[in-house]
Design a protein around this motif. Structure first.
Motif, PDB file in Angstrom:
ATOM      1  N   ILE A  66      28.206  15.153  11.242  1.00 17.23           N
ATOM      2  CA  ILE A  66      29.185  16.022  11.897  1.00 17.23           C
ATOM      3  C   ILE A  66      29.288  17.350  11.158  1.00 17.23           C
ATOM      4  O   ILE A  66      29.316  18.421  11.780  1.00 17.23           O
ATOM      5  N   SER A  70      28.302  20.872  12.917  1.00 16.52           N
ATOM      6  CA  SER A  70      29.337  21.863  13.213  1.00 16.52           C
ATOM      7  C   SER A  70      29.088  23.193  12.525  1.00 16.52           C
ATOM      8  O   SER A  70      29.488  24.241  13.029  1.00 16.52           O
ATOM      9  N   PRO A  74      33.723  23.693  13.699  1.00 19.08           N
ATOM     10  CA  PRO A  74      33.982  22.392  14.327  1.00 19.08           C
ATOM     11  C   PRO A  74      34.859  22.526  15.568  1.00 19.08           C
ATOM     12  O   PRO A  74      35.763  23.353  15.627  1.00 19.08           O
ATOM     13  N   THR A  75      34.542  21.721  16.562  1.00 20.41           N
ATOM     14  CA  THR A  75      35.364  21.668  17.771  1.00 20.41           C
ATOM     15  C   THR A  75      36.566  20.770  17.490  1.00 20.41           C
ATOM     16  O   THR A  75      36.634  20.091  16.474  1.00 20.41           O
ATOM     17  N   ARG A  77      37.335  18.065  19.047  1.00 16.55           N
ATOM     18  CA  ARG A  77      36.887  16.677  19.072  1.00 16.55           C
ATOM     19  C   ARG A  77      36.257  16.286  17.744  1.00 16.55           C
ATOM     20  O   ARG A  77      36.532  15.225  17.197  1.00 16.55           O
ATOM     21  N   LEU A  78      35.411  17.169  17.183  1.00 16.96           N
ATOM     22  CA  LEU A  78      34.776  16.882  15.903  1.00 16.96           C
ATOM     23  C   LEU A  78      35.802  16.857  14.769  1.00 16.96           C
ATOM     24  O   LEU A  78      35.691  16.051  13.844  1.00 16.96           O
ATOM     25  N   THR A  79      36.796  17.730  14.835  1.00 12.98           N
ATOM     26  CA  THR A  79      37.850  17.737  13.819  1.00 12.98           C
ATOM     27  C   THR A  79      38.628  16.433  13.849  1.00 12.98           C
ATOM     28  O   THR A  79      38.933  15.859  12.799  1.00 12.98           O
ATOM     29  N   GLU A  81      37.490  13.573  14.988  1.00 17.02           N
ATOM     30  CA  GLU A  81      36.601  12.516  14.519  1.00 17.02           C
ATOM     31  C   GLU A  81      36.463  12.541  12.993  1.00 17.02           C
ATOM     32  O   GLU A  81      36.433  11.492  12.351  1.00 17.02           O
ATOM     33  N   ARG A 159      37.844   8.005  21.321  1.00 17.40           N
ATOM     34  CA  ARG A 159      36.615   8.710  21.684  1.00 17.40           C
ATOM     35  C   ARG A 159      36.275   8.481  23.150  1.00 17.40           C
ATOM     36  O   ARG A 159      35.780   9.363  23.821  1.00 17.40           O
TER      37      ARG A 159
END
Length: 164
Positions: A66, A70, A74-75, A77-79, A81, A159
């Motif tokens: 991730i 990124s 980071p988006t 969603r990635l943040t 996660e 998710r």
């Protein structure tokens, strides 16, 4: 060589006493039998730690993927996660720490069981205390592992919701 050792031992009363105590086959068999339960527990702890470490490795690899993907942007969603994975990593680290501590203590119990058969000092209370401490540490490690697996299961639902 062995005969020289035995001859030297015969001249030392302390060494002779130790040799006499350790020469008893039934006594050694009894100590080995007493140490089997802790040895099997140690084996079980090792198996549990193997599972936890496998999960920990997966979490670490996922965090690296991730972070590499990124590249500073980071988006949301990635943040989310990354936060979820970080919480899982902390729980897994605690599970490993407590499980490792229980393995160390049970190893000491095994050693003390052998020592106790050959010394005159009574250390049964110490051994019992260490056994209880081992169980407390193991239960703590398993509790953290349970929390990590629960968080993993809940994270999966989050998710799935993001994908919908």
């Amino acid at each position: 060589m062995l005969l020289d050792l035995l001859a030297a031992t015969a001249q030392s009363p302390f060494a002779f006493e130790i040799l006499e105590r350790t020469a008893s086959t039934p006594r050694v068999q009894q100590v080995v039998q007493l140490s089997l339960a802790p040895a099997f527990l140690l084996s079980g702890i090792g198996a549990i730690m193997n599972v936890i470490m496998s999960r920990m490795i997966w979490i670490a690899q996922r965090i690296e993927k991730i972070e590499d993907a990124s590249e500073g942007q980071p988006t949301d969603r990635l943040t989310r996660e990354l936060g979820w994975l970080t919480r899982r990593r902390r729980l897994a680290q605690a599970a490993i720490m407590f499980s490792t501590a229980s393995a160390v203590i049970i190893s000491a119990v095994i050693g003390l069981l052998f020592v106790s058969a050959y010394i005159t000092a009574q250390i049964g209370t110490l051994i019992a205390f260490l056994w209880v401490l081992t169980m407390a540490l193991l239960v703590s490690g398993l509790a953290f592992f349970l929390l990590e697996t629960r968080l993993a299961a809940l994270g999966h639902r989050d998710r799935e919701r993001d994908r919908a």
